[in-house]
Scaffold this motif. Structure first.
Motif, PDB file in Angstrom:
ATOM      1  N   ALA A  77       0.833  -1.211   0.000  1.00 52.17           N
ATOM      2  CA  ALA A  77       0.000   0.000   0.000  1.00 52.17           C
ATOM      3  C   ALA A  77       0.867   1.259   0.000  1.00 52.17           C
ATOM      4  O   ALA A  77       0.504   2.269  -0.617  1.00 52.17           O
ATOM      5  CB  ALA A  77      -0.935  -0.007   1.201  1.00 52.17           C
ATOM      6  N   ALA A  78       2.003   1.190   0.659  1.00 54.68           N
ATOM      7  CA  ALA A  78       2.900   2.350   0.732  1.00 54.68           C
ATOM      8  C   ALA A  78       3.476   2.710  -0.632  1.00 54.68           C
ATOM      9  O   ALA A  78       3.947   3.838  -0.821  1.00 54.68           O
ATOM     10  CB  ALA A  78       4.024   2.073   1.727  1.00 54.68           C
ATOM     11  N   THR A  79       3.425   1.798  -1.592  1.00 60.26           N
ATOM     12  CA  THR A  79       3.960   2.063  -2.930  1.00 60.26           C
ATOM     13  C   THR A  79       2.890   2.589  -3.887  1.00 60.26           C
ATOM     14  O   THR A  79       3.207   2.904  -5.031  1.00 60.26           O
ATOM     15  CB  THR A  79       4.582   0.791  -3.546  1.00 60.26           C
ATOM     16  OG1 THR A  79       3.537  -0.156  -3.851  1.00 60.26           O
ATOM     17  CG2 THR A  79       5.600   0.164  -2.607  1.00 60.26           C
ATOM     18  N   GLN A  80       1.641   2.658  -3.427  1.00 61.49           N
ATOM     19  CA  GLN A  80       0.531   3.050  -4.291  1.00 61.49           C
ATOM     20  C   GLN A  80       0.296   4.558  -4.238  1.00 61.49           C
ATOM     21  O   GLN A  80       0.619   5.216  -3.245  1.00 61.49           O
ATOM     22  CB  GLN A  80      -0.749   2.321  -3.875  1.00 61.49           C
ATOM     23  CG  GLN A  80      -0.649   0.817  -3.903  1.00 61.49           C
ATOM     24  CD  GLN A  80      -0.367   0.266  -5.279  1.00 61.49           C
ATOM     25  OE1 GLN A  80      -1.102   0.509  -6.229  1.00 61.49           O
ATOM     26  NE2 GLN A  80       0.722  -0.486  -5.397  1.00 61.49           N
ATOM     27  N   GLN A  81      -0.298   5.077  -5.297  1.00 59.91           N
ATOM     28  CA  GLN A  81      -0.659   6.488  -5.338  1.00 59.91           C
ATOM     29  C   GLN A  81      -1.787   6.756  -4.354  1.00 59.91           C
ATOM     30  O   GLN A  81      -2.756   6.002  -4.318  1.00 59.91           O
ATOM     31  CB  GLN A  81      -1.126   6.877  -6.748  1.00 59.91           C
ATOM     32  CG  GLN A  81      -0.043   6.853  -7.786  1.00 59.91           C
ATOM     33  CD  GLN A  81       0.832   8.097  -7.701  1.00 59.91           C
ATOM     34  OE1 GLN A  81       0.992   8.725  -6.667  1.00 59.91           O
ATOM     35  NE2 GLN A  81       1.408   8.445  -8.828  1.00 59.91           N
ATOM     36  N   PRO A  82      -1.685   7.829  -3.564  1.00 63.22           N
ATOM     37  CA  PRO A  82      -2.790   8.186  -2.675  1.00 63.22           C
ATOM     38  C   PRO A  82      -4.073   8.421  -3.478  1.00 63.22           C
ATOM     39  O   PRO A  82      -4.026   8.891  -4.616  1.00 63.22           O
ATOM     40  CB  PRO A  82      -2.324   9.482  -2.016  1.00 63.22           C
ATOM     41  CG  PRO A  82      -0.841   9.496  -2.191  1.00 63.22           C
ATOM     42  CD  PRO A  82      -0.565   8.749  -3.462  1.00 63.22           C
ATOM     43  N   GLY A  83      -5.177   8.078  -2.893  1.00 59.35           N
ATOM     44  CA  GLY A  83      -6.465   8.292  -3.546  1.00 59.35           C
ATOM     45  C   GLY A  83      -6.910   7.153  -4.435  1.00 59.35           C
ATOM     46  O   GLY A  83      -8.005   7.186  -4.981  1.00 59.35           O
ATOM     47  N   GLY A  84      -6.075   6.125  -4.592  1.00 62.15           N
ATOM     48  CA  GLY A  84      -6.447   4.979  -5.415  1.00 62.15           C
ATOM     49  C   GLY A  84      -7.434   4.070  -4.711  1.00 62.15           C
ATOM     50  O   GLY A  84      -7.749   4.254  -3.531  1.00 62.15           O
TER      51      GLY A  84
END
Length: 92
Positions: A77-84
């Motif tokens: 999750a830390a590698t994902q774009q915020p708001g996804g």
């Protein structure tokens, strides 16, 4: 205790098969539902913690596999774009 495998799709499109040592996770995630990333993390934490607690109640020790799965989810999750959004694709 029945285990559950659930497949999720991350905001970047990658799919991942996850593990829960009990059906507790089914009270927190539903197949076919997309969750905002933060909501998914909250639900995954709650579901996997509940699952680990159920193992502890039955066997006298927490489930390290549930906590390992949660750690993998949080790291990804830390590698994902915020708001996804994270979609729960299936549970079995």
């Amino acid at each position: 205790m029945p285990e559950v495998r659930f497949t999720i799709r991350w905001p970047d499109g990658a799919e991942e098969c996850c593990y829960s040592p009990s059906t507790a996770i089914t009270r927190h995630l539903r197949p076919g539902v997309a969750y905002p990333l933060e909501a998914f993390l909250s639900r995954a934490r709650a579901g996997l913690s509940e699952a680990s607690d159920r193992v502890a109640a039955r066997y006298g020790f927490a489930c390290s596999a549930a906590m390992d799965q949660l750690a993998r989810i949080e790291a990804r999750a830390a590698t994902q774009q915020p708001g996804g959004q994270v979609t729960c694709l299936s549970m079995s």
